[in-house]
Design a protein around this motif. Sequence first.
Motif, PDB file in Angstrom:
ATOM      1  N   UNK B  76       0.936  -8.172  -3.465  1.00  0.00           N
ATOM      2  CA  UNK B  76      -0.030  -7.051  -3.175  1.00  0.00           C
ATOM      3  C   UNK B  76       0.269  -5.797  -3.579  1.00  0.00           C
ATOM      4  N   UNK B  79      -3.925   0.005  -5.113  1.00  0.00           N
ATOM      5  CA  UNK B  79      -4.737   0.221  -6.090  1.00  0.00           C
ATOM      6  C   UNK B  79      -4.616   1.534  -6.836  1.00  0.00           C
ATOM      7  N   UNK B  89     -10.812   4.022  -1.635  1.00  0.00           N
ATOM      8  CA  UNK B  89      -9.909   4.511  -0.375  1.00  0.00           C
ATOM      9  C   UNK B  89      -8.492   4.419  -0.958  1.00  0.00           C
ATOM     10  N   UNK B  91      -6.000   3.515   0.730  1.00  0.00           N
ATOM     11  CA  UNK B  91      -5.590   2.307   1.420  1.00  0.00           C
ATOM     12  C   UNK B  91      -5.903   1.003   0.620  1.00  0.00           C
ATOM     13  N   UNK B  92      -6.645   1.113  -0.285  1.00  0.00           N
ATOM     14  CA  UNK B  92      -7.293  -0.156  -0.948  1.00  0.00           C
ATOM     15  C   UNK B  92      -6.121  -0.865  -1.763  1.00  0.00           C
ATOM     16  N   UNK B  93      -6.146  -2.144  -1.815  1.00  0.00           N
ATOM     17  CA  UNK B  93      -5.114  -3.150  -2.090  1.00  0.00           C
ATOM     18  C   UNK B  93      -5.853  -4.221  -3.134  1.00  0.00           C
ATOM     19  N   UNK B  94      -4.809  -4.681  -3.945  1.00  0.00           N
ATOM     20  CA  UNK B  94      -5.387  -5.974  -4.850  1.00  0.00           C
ATOM     21  C   UNK B  94      -4.281  -7.046  -4.771  1.00  0.00           C
ATOM     22  N   UNK B  95      -4.467  -7.979  -4.135  1.00  0.00           N
ATOM     23  CA  UNK B  95      -3.612  -9.306  -4.281  1.00  0.00           C
ATOM     24  C   UNK B  95      -3.607 -10.157  -5.691  1.00  0.00           C
ATOM     25  N   UNK B  96      -2.794 -10.668  -6.117  1.00  0.00           N
ATOM     26  CA  UNK B  96      -2.736 -11.292  -7.335  1.00  0.00           C
ATOM     27  C   UNK B  96      -1.400 -12.472  -7.347  1.00  0.00           C
TER      28      UNK B  96
END
Lengths: 106, 115, 211
Positions: B76, B79, B89, B91-96
């Motif tokens: 995780x 962003x 936001x 706090x936005x995230x990206x999981x890869x």
Amino acid sequence: MPDYDNIRQQHDMGGLDKGPVVPSAHEIELWEKQVEAIMRLLSMRKDRIVTVDELRRGIEELPPELYDTIGYYERWIMSLSNILVEKGVLDRAELDARVQELEAAE
Amino acid sequence: MTGGGITGSGTEPRFNPGDAVTVSARFPTGRRHLRTPFYIRGKTGEVERVCGAYKNPEDLAFGNYDAARVPLYRVRFDQRHVWDDYAGNPADTIDIEIYEHWLEPAATGDPGDAA
Amino acid sequence: MPHDDPHAHDHDHAPIEADGPQGYYQHLAAATRSLLIEKGVFSAGDMRAIIEKIDERSPALGAKIVARAWTDAGFRERLLAEGKKAIEAEMDIDAVAADIVVVENTADVHNVVVCTLCSCYPVFILGRPPDWYKSYAYRSRAVRDPRGVLREFGTEIDPAREVRVHDSTADMRYLVLPMQPEGTEGWPEDKLVEIVTRDTMVGTAEVRAAG
């Protein structure tokens, strides 16, 4: 010839801007289902003739300008036929000849 | 499409959930098939889960069906650390999903501040 | 059902085919197919069977999973812990080929799925992916501007909620467990199934309670 040394490959497009998304769907055509079926039949066998990773690699090796202009199942059949020739399952000359026969029969 | 599960030796995961990891900033050339997206190389995130061990697609893609299994993780990222100009936001995230041979322990004191 | 869009023939590319004469790629597909059948690699019957099998898969399967998760807290927990196992053991959906990661939307988090490298998609529980999922526009932009992309689907995510993108790069396949809309508590599963659309399970839309 594929440009193997292009550092960022054409398919690796996360973060680029390829325009607005059109939330559309078209009805899949029979030939597209057949391409999908060929791939599944080849990859599901115990003696896997082509894996999904090879299919993808073959798509990634298409010339960038072709990758950009042809459709999803068109990329699939280009990759799939190239890999089948690469592995000696099909012969390039017989494949080309069959395509020409079909074109002539139209 | 191959089954998961960590089996045999050599596939014990090196990282655990919560570990800070940095994606290798490697840019191989030549014939290749890589599942680590360009945009995430060099970025630091946190292991979300260990997914199991899977045959290395970099080998499968060239017909090596006896490829070794490699631990696979979901990592995780924040962003705003992935994109300099991230507009959402904070706090936005990206999981890869990333295979272990593309991950290194993050340098300490470098929580998510990627190059 | 999902083909109610005015851009019904908008492909993920520009021109070619439609209903006209067969082009090069169709001929190449037919040539490859006929040669493989002649060589005995597979039969025409094998092809028909596999096409039928894929045709059977549709978002209705995913909707059943979602409705069950909304009505059975134990199942929901097992689904989130081990998606493939819970689906195969408890939903009577066979041959879920890939490992399934189920990600749950909450009041604080909205999940959305993309595959930037190709078009990885949970075909076994959602059917074939829609064209937009395979489009270069979606693949390129969903990771960097997810809120903007969602807006193009008419989906506005509250700025206070976290948007979590999942780039489906490897062996996992993803199912978004959408939030159950208010006012549908106590609905039976077969009624809930009808409000769960494909896009809500990819994360480009939220479930709305219809009338």
